[in-house]
Structure formats: structure tokens, C-alpha cells
Design a protein around this motif. Structure first.
Motif, PDB file in Angstrom:
ATOM      1  N   ASP A 258      11.920  23.393   1.250  1.00 46.40           N
ATOM      2  CA  ASP A 258      12.579  24.249   0.492  1.00 46.40           C
ATOM      3  C   ASP A 258      11.376  25.456  -0.138  1.00 46.40           C
ATOM      4  N   ALA A 259      11.977  26.367   0.090  1.00 47.18           N
ATOM      5  CA  ALA A 259      11.395  27.718  -0.364  1.00 47.18           C
ATOM      6  C   ALA A 259       9.811  27.725   0.254  1.00 47.18           C
ATOM      7  N   GLY A 260       9.865  27.538   1.453  1.00 46.73           N
ATOM      8  CA  GLY A 260       8.678  27.674   1.878  1.00 46.73           C
ATOM      9  C   GLY A 260       7.670  26.463   1.649  1.00 46.73           C
ATOM     10  N   VAL A 261       8.119  25.459   0.886  1.00 47.13           N
ATOM     11  CA  VAL A 261       6.980  24.416   0.681  1.00 47.13           C
ATOM     12  C   VAL A 261       7.667  22.991   1.495  1.00 47.13           C
ATOM     13  N   LEU A 262       6.938  22.344   2.258  1.00 53.21           N
ATOM     14  CA  LEU A 262       7.421  20.983   2.887  1.00 53.21           C
ATOM     15  C   LEU A 262       6.728  20.039   1.935  1.00 53.21           C
ATOM     16  N   THR A 263       7.522  19.089   1.395  1.00 59.62           N
ATOM     17  CA  THR A 263       7.114  18.181   0.748  1.00 59.62           C
ATOM     18  C   THR A 263       7.325  16.725   1.215  1.00 59.62           C
ATOM     19  N   LEU A 264       6.326  15.814   1.299  1.00 59.60           N
ATOM     20  CA  LEU A 264       6.506  14.614   1.833  1.00 59.60           C
ATOM     21  C   LEU A 264       6.200  13.569   0.893  1.00 59.60           C
ATOM     22  N   ARG A 265       6.989  12.640   0.786  1.00 60.16           N
ATOM     23  CA  ARG A 265       6.928  11.501  -0.064  1.00 60.16           C
ATOM     24  C   ARG A 265       6.816  10.208   0.572  1.00 60.16           C
ATOM     25  N   ILE A 266       5.637   9.577   0.154  1.00 63.21           N
ATOM     26  CA  ILE A 266       5.205   8.109   0.930  1.00 63.21           C
ATOM     27  C   ILE A 266       5.230   7.221  -0.028  1.00 63.21           C
ATOM     28  N   PRO A 267       6.145   6.527   0.013  1.00 64.89           N
ATOM     29  CA  PRO A 267       6.079   5.108  -0.834  1.00 64.89           C
ATOM     30  C   PRO A 267       4.835   4.289  -0.626  1.00 64.89           C
ATOM     31  N   ILE A 268       4.411   3.847  -1.843  1.00 66.97           N
ATOM     32  CA  ILE A 268       3.527   2.614  -1.727  1.00 66.97           C
ATOM     33  C   ILE A 268       3.974   1.508  -1.321  1.00 66.97           C
ATOM     34  N   ALA A 269       3.486   0.726  -0.300  1.00 63.47           N
ATOM     35  CA  ALA A 269       3.884  -0.443   0.026  1.00 63.47           C
ATOM     36  C   ALA A 269       3.766  -1.667  -0.809  1.00 63.47           C
ATOM     37  N   GLU A 270       4.755  -2.667  -0.612  1.00 67.56           N
ATOM     38  CA  GLU A 270       5.219  -3.352  -1.676  1.00 67.56           C
ATOM     39  C   GLU A 270       4.047  -4.387  -2.082  1.00 67.56           C
ATOM     40  N   ARG A 271       3.189  -4.566  -0.738  1.00 71.44           N
ATOM     41  CA  ARG A 271       2.094  -5.664  -0.939  1.00 71.44           C
ATOM     42  C   ARG A 271       0.876  -4.888  -1.664  1.00 71.44           C
ATOM     43  N   ALA A 272       1.065  -3.588  -1.786  1.00 67.24           N
ATOM     44  CA  ALA A 272      -0.285  -2.770  -2.541  1.00 67.24           C
ATOM     45  C   ALA A 272       0.152  -2.698  -4.268  1.00 67.24           C
ATOM     46  N   LYS A 273       1.282  -3.165  -4.560  1.00 69.77           N
ATOM     47  CA  LYS A 273       1.898  -2.850  -5.875  1.00 69.77           C
ATOM     48  C   LYS A 273       1.214  -3.956  -6.734  1.00 69.77           C
ATOM     49  N   PRO A 274       0.834  -3.713  -7.937  1.00 74.84           N
ATOM     50  CA  PRO A 274       0.391  -4.717  -8.810  1.00 74.84           C
ATOM     51  C   PRO A 274       1.341  -5.725  -9.238  1.00 74.84           C
ATOM     52  N   ARG A 275       0.996  -7.060  -9.069  1.00 77.57           N
ATOM     53  CA  ARG A 275       2.034  -7.893  -9.605  1.00 77.57           C
ATOM     54  C   ARG A 275       1.323  -9.103 -10.500  1.00 77.57           C
ATOM     55  N   LYS A 276       2.156  -9.757 -11.153  1.00 77.14           N
ATOM     56  CA  LYS A 276       1.556 -10.524 -12.132  1.00 77.14           C
ATOM     57  C   LYS A 276       1.710 -11.909 -11.312  1.00 77.14           C
ATOM     58  N   ILE A 277       0.557 -12.762 -11.722  1.00 83.31           N
ATOM     59  CA  ILE A 277       0.277 -14.132 -11.080  1.00 83.31           C
ATOM     60  C   ILE A 277       0.145 -14.883 -12.298  1.00 83.31           C
ATOM     61  N   SER A 278       1.173 -16.075 -12.156  1.00 88.19           N
ATOM     62  CA  SER A 278       1.122 -17.116 -13.279  1.00 88.19           C
ATOM     63  C   SER A 278       0.036 -17.947 -12.979  1.00 88.19           C
ATOM     64  N   VAL A 279      -0.338 -18.637 -14.284  1.00 88.17           N
ATOM     65  CA  VAL A 279      -1.365 -19.665 -14.180  1.00 88.17           C
ATOM     66  C   VAL A 279      -1.010 -20.932 -14.526  1.00 88.17           C
ATOM     67  N   GLY A 280      -0.926 -21.839 -13.516  1.00 88.94           N
ATOM     68  CA  GLY A 280      -0.418 -23.320 -13.708  1.00 88.94           C
ATOM     69  C   GLY A 280      -1.337 -23.746 -14.662  1.00 88.94           C
ATOM     70  N   VAL A 281      -0.847 -25.090 -15.421  1.00 90.97           N
ATOM     71  CA  VAL A 281      -1.655 -25.687 -15.949  1.00 90.97           C
ATOM     72  C   VAL A 281      -1.636 -27.367 -15.562  1.00 90.97           C
ATOM     73  N   GLY A 282      -2.934 -27.746 -15.208  1.00 89.93           N
ATOM     74  CA  GLY A 282      -3.003 -28.991 -14.754  1.00 89.93           C
ATOM     75  C   GLY A 282      -2.230 -29.959 -15.741  1.00 89.93           C
ATOM     76  N   THR A 283      -2.006 -31.260 -15.090  1.00 85.54           N
ATOM     77  CA  THR A 283      -1.569 -32.283 -15.879  1.00 85.54           C
ATOM     78  C   THR A 283      -2.346 -33.062 -16.617  1.00 85.54           C
ATOM     79  N   GLY A 284      -3.534 -33.078 -16.309  1.00 86.40           N
ATOM     80  CA  GLY A 284      -4.554 -33.842 -16.987  1.00 86.40           C
ATOM     81  C   GLY A 284      -5.978 -33.885 -16.392  1.00 86.40           C
ATOM     82  N   ARG A 285      -6.953 -34.608 -16.850  1.00 89.64           N
ATOM     83  CA  ARG A 285      -8.097 -34.938 -16.208  1.00 89.64           C
ATOM     84  C   ARG A 285      -8.059 -35.717 -15.286  1.00 89.64           C
ATOM     85  N   LYS A 286      -9.065 -35.385 -14.090  1.00 89.03           N
ATOM     86  CA  LYS A 286      -9.231 -36.243 -12.818  1.00 89.03           C
ATOM     87  C   LYS A 286     -10.508 -36.514 -12.638  1.00 89.03           C
ATOM     88  N   GLU A 287     -10.622 -37.964 -12.333  1.00 93.55           N
ATOM     89  CA  GLU A 287     -12.160 -38.489 -12.357  1.00 93.55           C
ATOM     90  C   GLU A 287     -12.420 -38.530 -10.693  1.00 93.55           C
TER      91      GLU A 287
END
Length: 143
Positions: free
Chosen positions: A111-140
Motif C-alpha cells: 500500500d502506498a509504495g510500502v510492502l509490509t510483511l507480517r511473520i507470526p511467531i511459531a507456537e513453540r516459541a511463545k512463552p507458556r506456563k508450566i505447572s509444578v506437580g507436588v510429590g505424594t510424600g517422602r521416598k526412601e
């Protein structure tokens, strides 16, 4: 007022003027801006006076290549050119894209002499939250 000067830009402009227009084997560079906007990268190229059908965009692996050709406009025989400063020929720019970009879904708008390219960020590169699991108890350790 602050003025920013770039002596090399003037030297480059003079060299391009002396060397002549770009060809397919030796294209002239085209100016560009690149920035991140939300979940995509935006790259804008200045290609004024170029028709949309004279723009070629290729992606091979992570190499993005943009080529454009500004062709001379046909003039009647009785026209005498007094000044011609707008460069003609082929312009090109190559950019190495990061692996985190989705090259399968690049959008291109012109448009108006300007070529604009939009390149999405891959899903694998987006930040994501990782939940931390809680163990069931002590192990010997027995041995």
C-alpha cells in the motif's frame, strides 16, 4: 532541532548513481524497517513506484528474499527528460529469519509504495506456563 547525518548514505547514493540501476544479477538495496508487534514480526520495505506484480517474495528455509523491479514508464516521443533522479532497475533485500518464526503463514500487503510483511511467531516459541506437580510424600532409598 536535532539533525542526524550519515555521510555513508550520501556516498552510497552517489555510488549507486554512478554504477547505474540494479540488475537481476546485481540488485540495488531497498530500505526497510523491522519490529515486533504483539505475536508477530513486521518488516516494511520502501518500494515506491513499483507495481504489485513486479514484487517477488521467496522463503527458502530461513532465508527471506524480497525483489522488486521499477520499470521505466513509457513516454511519448516529444517528451524531453530534463531531470531523472528516481532510480530504475531491480531492488532486493535478504533477511535471515529465526527458527522461532512461522514462515508458512507470512502475510504480505502493499500500500502506498510500502510492502509490509507480517511473520507470526511459531507456537513453540511463545512463552507458556508450566505447572509444578507436588510429590505424594517422602521416598526412601534402600540399599
Amino acid at each position: 532541532m536535532l539533525m542526524r547525518t550519515d555521510p555513508f548514505r550520501e556516498l552510497d547514493r552517489l555510488a549507486q548513481h554512478l554504477v547505474g540501476p540494479g540488475t537481476w544479477s546485481r540488485p540495488s538495496p531497498m530500505p526497510m524497517d523491522a519490529y515486533r508487534e504483539g505475536d508477530e514480526y513486521v518488516v516494511a520495505f520502501d518500494v515506491p513506484g513499483v507495481s504489485a506484480d513486479a514484487i517477488d517474495i521467496d522463503v527458502e528455509r530461513n532465508m527471506l528474499t524480497v525483489k522488486a523491479e521499477r520499470r521505466p514508464v513509457a513516454k511519448p516521443d516529444d517528451v524531453q527528460m530534463e531531470l531523472a533522479e528516481r532510480p530504475l532497475g531491480v531492488f532486493s533485500r535478504q533477511i535471515t529469519l529465526a527458527d522461532t518464526l512461522d514462515t508458512e503463514h507470512i502475510q504480505a500487503d502493499y500500500d502506498a509504495g510500502v510492502l509490509t510483511l507480517r511473520i507470526p511467531i511459531a507456537e513453540r516459541a511463545k512463552p507458556r506456563k508450566i505447572s509444578v506437580g507436588v510429590g505424594t510424600g517422602r521416598k526412601e532409598i534402600s540399599g
